[in-house]
Design an enzyme around this catalytic site. Structure first.
Site, PDB file in Angstrom:
ATOM      1  CG  HIS A   6     -13.379   3.816 -28.005  1.00 13.20           C
ATOM      2  ND1 HIS A   6     -13.812   3.722 -26.704  1.00 13.20           N
ATOM      3  CD2 HIS A   6     -12.068   4.111 -27.951  1.00 13.20           C
ATOM      4  CE1 HIS A   6     -12.807   3.964 -25.893  1.00 13.20           C
ATOM      5  NE2 HIS A   6     -11.726   4.200 -26.608  1.00 13.20           N
ATOM      6  NE  ARG A   7     -11.524   1.352 -24.617  1.00 13.86           N
ATOM      7  CZ  ARG A   7     -11.663   1.604 -23.334  1.00 13.86           C
ATOM      8  NH1 ARG A   7     -12.255   0.727 -22.541  1.00 13.86           N
ATOM      9  NH2 ARG A   7     -11.215   2.732 -22.803  1.00 13.86           N
ATOM     10  CD  GLU A  33      -8.953   3.029 -29.677  1.00 15.53           C
ATOM     11  OE1 GLU A  33      -8.081   3.422 -28.908  1.00 15.53           O
ATOM     12  OE2 GLU A  33      -9.891   2.282 -29.291  1.00 15.53           O
ATOM     13  CG  ASP A  35      -7.088   0.454 -26.269  1.00 14.04           C
ATOM     14  OD1 ASP A  35      -6.742   1.621 -26.477  1.00 14.04           O
ATOM     15  OD2 ASP A  35      -8.267   0.120 -26.006  1.00 14.04           O
ATOM     16  CG  HIS A  48      -8.362   0.206 -22.277  1.00 14.21           C
ATOM     17  ND1 HIS A  48      -8.443   0.518 -20.931  1.00 14.21           N
ATOM     18  CD2 HIS A  48      -8.228   1.390 -22.922  1.00 14.21           C
ATOM     19  CE1 HIS A  48      -8.372   1.834 -20.777  1.00 14.21           C
ATOM     20  NE2 HIS A  48      -8.241   2.391 -21.965  1.00 14.21           N
ATOM     21  CD  GLU A 108      -4.886   4.487 -26.902  1.00 14.59           C
ATOM     22  OE1 GLU A 108      -6.112   4.340 -27.067  1.00 14.59           O
ATOM     23  OE2 GLU A 108      -4.381   4.930 -25.854  1.00 14.59           O
ATOM     24  CE  LYS A 110      -4.885   2.456 -23.842  1.00 13.89           C
ATOM     25  NZ  LYS A 110      -5.209   3.863 -23.584  1.00 13.89           N
ATOM     26  CG  ASP A 230     -17.539   3.380 -26.083  1.00 15.51           C
ATOM     27  OD1 ASP A 230     -16.408   3.106 -26.524  1.00 15.51           O
ATOM     28  OD2 ASP A 230     -17.727   3.914 -24.971  1.00 15.51           O
TER      29      ASP A 230
HETATM   30  O1  G3P Z   1      -8.112   6.576 -29.004  1.00 16.49           O
HETATM   31  C1  G3P Z   1      -8.964   7.209 -28.127  1.00 16.49           C
HETATM   32  C2  G3P Z   1      -9.127   6.495 -26.822  1.00 16.49           C
HETATM   33  O2  G3P Z   1      -9.106   5.121 -27.049  1.00 16.49           O
HETATM   34  C3  G3P Z   1      -8.071   6.883 -25.829  1.00 16.49           C
HETATM   35  O3  G3P Z   1      -8.366   6.476 -24.552  1.00 16.49           O
HETATM   36  O4  G3P Z   1      -8.315   4.989 -22.612  1.00 16.49           O
HETATM   37  O5  G3P Z   1     -10.065   4.671 -24.346  1.00 16.49           O
HETATM   38  O6  G3P Z   1      -7.718   4.062 -24.828  1.00 16.49           O
HETATM   39  P1  G3P Z   1      -8.630   4.968 -24.076  1.00 16.49           P
HETATM   40 MG    MG Z   2      -7.808   3.456 -26.878  1.00 15.68          MG
END
Ligand code: G3P
Ligand code: MG
Length: 235
Positions: A6-7, A33, A35, A48, A108, A110, A230
């Site tokens: 994640h990120r 993943e 953003d 993000h 993702e 945003k 994470d």
């Molecule tokens: O893709 C899952 C997650 O990244 C969604 O929430 O706020 O962490 O981008 P956020």
């Molecule tokens: Mg995200």
């Protein structure tokens, strides 16, 4: 069960930076993943928050700052001294790393402002096409259903994941509208009967942001396909 960083590897490097992506690749992550949003002048960047206050040494809204200014910000020092001078990457820079390593990238989108959806989707697709990456390596995700509808038209060959915190009652209709690949939901709100409906309808089920391996156990019988975390090194 696939594990998605994640990120990037955001537990050990500043989120959404090239360092975090490089660390995830070194760890052996098969899926990452990030953003993405656009700068004032329409450059897709990897970031993000809608403002730069938390994760850089600057201030203000991303949508109000030109890329040339965003590129000057330090996006690593807030995390630790070790990452001083880490920059906000562009989507184009991340795609080079992803292409070289043959892994999957969940992009993702945003949406800061509904008026920007068209520009955001168009610019992202343009960067992807210029990168010459295999579209099978990519997945689009967004909380913004309109963005996914638009992406279905602009770039149908890239899979689409609908993000929700809680899966709504009209989920199947919305998923059908975007020819979805998966539902990506907050594991804390996922109910067994919802999981069953999603899986029986043929969609993948992905859960975010699962950071404690203990929380993965109740997700196994629900046939969750992908855990976004994470801490991929814990799984
Ligand atoms: O893709 C899952 C997650 O990244 C969604 O929430 O706020 O962490 O981008 P956020
Ligand atoms: Mg995200």
């Amino acid at each position: 069960m696939l594990i998605t960083a994640h990120r990037g590897l955001s537990s050990v490097a500043p989120e959404n930076t090239l360092a975090a992506i490089q660390k995830a690749i070194e760890l052996g992550a098969k899926s990452i993943e990030i953003d993405v949003q656009i700068s004032k002048d329409g450059v897709p960047i990897v970031f993000h928050d809608f403002n730069v206050n938390r994760c850089t040494n600057g201030q203000g809204l991303v949508q109000d700052i030109e890329y040339s200014e965003l590129a000057k910000l330090d996006a690593g020092l807030w995390f630790s001294d070790e990452f001083e001078n880490e920059k906000i990457p562009t989507l184009a820079e991340v795609l080079i790393l992803i292409r070289q390593n043959g892994i999957t990238l969940n992009i993702e989108l945003k949406v800061q402002n509904e008026a920007h959806i068209l520009a955001l989707c168009k610019q992202v697709v343009e960067v992807i096409e210029a990168s010459k990456i295999t579209t099978g390596q990519l997945v689009f995700s967004s909380f913004e259903h309109q963005a996914l509808l638009l992406l279905k038209r602009l770039k149908p060959s890239i899979r689409r994941s609908q993000l929700w915190e809680k899966i709504p009652d009209n989920a199947l209709q919305m998923l059908d509208d975007i020819y979805a690949f998966s539902v990506n939901c907050d594991y804390r709100f996922l109910r067994q009967e919802q999981a069953l409906i999603i899986k029986q309808a043929g969609y993948q089920l992905h859960c975010y942001t699962v950071n404690d391996p203990l929380f993965i156990e109740p997700l196994r019988p629900l046939h969750v396909d992908n855990i976004i975390t994470d801490w991929p090194q814990r799984f």
